[in-house]
Design a protein around this motif. Structure first.
Motif, PDB file in Angstrom:
ATOM      1  N   MET A  68      83.489  44.170  21.492  1.00  0.00           N
ATOM      2  CA  MET A  68      82.671  44.744  22.557  1.00  0.00           C
ATOM      3  C   MET A  68      81.660  43.732  23.094  1.00  0.00           C
ATOM      4  N   SER A  69      81.062  42.968  22.209  1.00  0.00           N
ATOM      5  CA  SER A  69      80.094  41.965  22.665  1.00  0.00           C
ATOM      6  C   SER A  69      80.805  40.852  23.436  1.00  0.00           C
ATOM      7  N   SER A  70      82.020  40.497  23.031  1.00  0.00           N
ATOM      8  CA  SER A  70      82.788  39.479  23.762  1.00  0.00           C
ATOM      9  C   SER A  70      83.144  39.961  25.158  1.00  0.00           C
ATOM     10  N   SER A 103      76.050  48.711   9.462  1.00  0.00           N
ATOM     11  CA  SER A 103      75.207  48.219  10.549  1.00  0.00           C
ATOM     12  C   SER A 103      76.032  47.569  11.654  1.00  0.00           C
ATOM     13  N   GLN A 104      77.019  46.771  11.286  1.00  0.00           N
ATOM     14  CA  GLN A 104      77.871  46.127  12.284  1.00  0.00           C
ATOM     15  C   GLN A 104      78.660  47.164  13.072  1.00  0.00           C
ATOM     16  N   GLY A 105      79.207  48.145  12.381  1.00  0.00           N
ATOM     17  CA  GLY A 105      79.944  49.198  13.063  1.00  0.00           C
ATOM     18  C   GLY A 105      79.070  49.950  14.047  1.00  0.00           C
ATOM     19  N   LEU A 106      77.827  50.199  13.675  1.00  0.00           N
ATOM     20  CA  LEU A 106      76.887  50.887  14.555  1.00  0.00           C
ATOM     21  C   LEU A 106      76.658  50.083  15.837  1.00  0.00           C
ATOM     22  N   SER A 107      76.548  48.767  15.721  1.00  0.00           N
ATOM     23  CA  SER A 107      76.375  47.915  16.901  1.00  0.00           C
ATOM     24  C   SER A 107      77.541  48.083  17.867  1.00  0.00           C
ATOM     25  N   GLY A 108      78.746  48.085  17.332  1.00  0.00           N
ATOM     26  CA  GLY A 108      79.928  48.232  18.171  1.00  0.00           C
ATOM     27  C   GLY A 108      79.971  49.569  18.883  1.00  0.00           C
ATOM     28  N   ILE A 109      79.634  50.647  18.174  1.00  0.00           N
ATOM     29  CA  ILE A 109      79.636  51.982  18.774  1.00  0.00           C
ATOM     30  C   ILE A 109      78.603  52.077  19.892  1.00  0.00           C
ATOM     31  N   LEU A 110      77.432  51.507  19.674  1.00  0.00           N
ATOM     32  CA  LEU A 110      76.391  51.522  20.705  1.00  0.00           C
ATOM     33  C   LEU A 110      76.841  50.755  21.953  1.00  0.00           C
ATOM     34  N   MET A 130      80.190  52.955  28.729  1.00  0.00           N
ATOM     35  CA  MET A 130      80.626  54.224  29.305  1.00  0.00           C
ATOM     36  C   MET A 130      79.593  54.777  30.286  1.00  0.00           C
ATOM     37  N   TRP A 131      78.328  54.545  30.020  1.00  0.00           N
ATOM     38  CA  TRP A 131      77.262  55.134  30.826  1.00  0.00           C
ATOM     39  C   TRP A 131      76.711  54.200  31.897  1.00  0.00           C
ATOM     40  N   LYS A 132      76.722  52.891  31.645  1.00  0.00           N
ATOM     41  CA  LYS A 132      75.947  51.992  32.491  1.00  0.00           C
ATOM     42  C   LYS A 132      76.736  50.863  33.166  1.00  0.00           C
ATOM     43  N   VAL A 133      77.979  50.605  32.767  1.00  0.00           N
ATOM     44  CA  VAL A 133      78.687  49.427  33.285  1.00  0.00           C
ATOM     45  C   VAL A 133      80.022  49.848  33.909  1.00  0.00           C
ATOM     46  N   PRO A 134      80.006  50.332  35.125  1.00  0.00           N
ATOM     47  CA  PRO A 134      81.247  50.791  35.773  1.00  0.00           C
ATOM     48  C   PRO A 134      82.324  49.713  35.848  1.00  0.00           C
TER      49      PRO A 134
END
Length: 452
Positions: free
Chosen positions: A151-153, A200-207, A213-217
């Motif tokens: 997701m970060s990539s 913690s890493q999994g939480l970063s990916g989910i966020l 979904m909400w902010k990056v069309p």
């Protein structure tokens, strides 16, 4: 918050993009560092050595996954640079499919072969069980780490390096809290540190997913984008597999070094672990610069602007060299303080080993920075073979010095195994870059070729 790196001053764009990545990498490094600090201070030196002895295995497995997911999104960045947003979304959907499949395969391979790998590395008997417990939990939780890296990539591919930082900062604090709760309150030992890391890493990916979904069309994909596309998958594998292999080849060299180190006993392993954690922290700007140049190279290859790529590389080299000198001079007087972060009580036994490692390795931070710049600019521009061969060069250098270190039970030899690899590989990648850029000097490849 997308950033088009095909227009404007290369040095200003690189600086704007790299700073959030540096901060993000530092916080990501805190996952590992906090584990090490809390384990060393609240569980013991043997537990510290156990966690440290698995570092190269984590690099082998998770580095492979990081390389392949980053490779999958190079095409995303190239399509974004070219303005082909539909093809960009198709590359995102196919990157998800490929990442899921590779994660399942790598998880199974890792857990089934871990015992043999630990023994192959000469893991000391007094820390073997703890080392196995820690790394097995990490392997079973690999999916969470892969999710964040993917997701970060994807967000970095379109020039957004800030949002992954925000979520990583939040989850790093979650990691610290979980470390303290699991280790101090629940007395889970090294297992608690592993659980805290993967959660913690999994939480970063989910966020990251929720934010898109909400902010990056521009990054929102539909079901049709997940349909396997033969041409897209072929191009992603063509870039992703060499990038993954490059990470793995480098990691194999690190494993050989760790195997030599393990022959020196758990005290030396603990000292090396503390020194390496410090080195990893202060060299995060090199890693960040590499990630920046991958995006910069991919976007500008999307419009086939090789002159702009060369301008960006010159700027990156200057920034990297200045930082290398600065951080080396700054870190020398702080070595005793940094060691106390990892070990409570008397540090006299391990301090000389830590000092020797940092003094020797720090002298070669400039070629280390070159590795990240040239490797990533070439990968981002679609030239994946030369960086992969750079990994082979690095492996050979490390293997030769690791053999010397093991044969002579030499700690200095272990340190030299790292720096020899940095120096020779940095020179090799620099020459490879010059040859490739000269090929395109004064002539343009076809636009289709630029996106392959």
């Amino acid at each position: 918050m997308e950033l088009d790196m095909t227009k404007g001053s290369p040095s200003k764009l690189i600086m704007k993009f790299v700073i959030p990545i540096i901060l993000g990498n530092i916080f990501q490094q805190l996952y590992s560092m906090v584990d090490t600090i809390i384990v060393g201070r609240f569980v013991g030196v043997q537990a510290l050595a156990a966690v440290g002895s698995t570092g190269t295995i984590m690099f082998l497995i998770l580095g492979f996954m990081m390389g392949i997911t980053s490779g999958f999104t190079v095409l995303t960045s190239q399509r974004f640079g070219a303005g082909d947003y539909e093809a960009m979304k198709k590359s995102i959907g196919n990157a998800f499919l490929l990442s899921f499949g590779v994660t399942v395969i790598m998880t199974l391979i890792s857990v089934l072969n871990m015992d043999s790998l630990l023994r192959l590395m000469n893991t000391p008997d007094d820390i073997f069980d703890m080392a196995k417990e820690y790394i097995m939990i990490i392997c079973w939780g690999m999916a969470g780490m892969v999710l964040y890296n993917l997701m970060s990539s994807i967000m970095r591919a379109v020039g957004n390096s800030k949002v992954p930082l925000y979520f990583l900062v939040f989850s790093s604090f979650v990691n610290i809290v979980l470390d303290l709760v699991f280790i101090i309150n629940f007395h889970l030992g090294v297992a608690g540190a592993a659980y805290a890391t993967i959660i913690s890493q999994g939480l970063s990916g989910i966020l990251c997913i929720f934010y898109i979904m909400w902010k990056v069309p521009i990054l929102q994909v539909k079901r049709s984008h997940f349909k396997p596309d033969e041409n897209c998958i072929r191009n992603q594998l063509r870039i992703g597999i060499p990038m993954a292999l490059q990470f793995s080849i480098t990691a194999i060299g690190a494993i050989l070094v760790q195997a030599s180190l393990n022959l020196l006993g758990s005290t030396v392993v603990a000292a090396y672990t503390a020194a390496e954690k410090v080195s990893e922290l202060v060299t995060q700007p090199f890693t960040a610069m590499g990630m920046t140049m991958a995006t910069y190279g991919a976007q500008n290859r999307g419009i086939n602007d090789f002159d702009r790529i060369k301008k960006g590389v010159r700027s990156a080299n200057v920034m990297s060299a200045i930082y290398a000198v600065f951080v080396y001079l700054l870190s020398i007087p702080l070595i005793p303080f940094m060691v106390r972060l990892f070990v409570s009580g008397d540090i006299a036994e391990i301090l000389p080993y830590v000092r020797e490692f940092l003094l020797v390795c720090g002298l070669f931070y400039i070629p280390l920075g070159m590795i990240f710049i040239y490797r990533n600019i070439l990968q981002g521009a679609g030239f994946s073979f030369a960086p992969m061969m750079g990994g082979v060069v690095e492996l050979v250098c490390r293997a030769l010095l690791a053999y010397f270190a093991a044969k002579n039970l030499s700690y200095l030899g272990v340190c030299l195994a790292n720096v020899s690899a940095w120096l020779v590989t940095g020179i090799y990648l620099w020459i490879s870059y010059l040859i490739i850029m000269r090929k395109f000097n004064g002539k343009a490849a076809s636009h289709t070729e630029a996106l392959q």
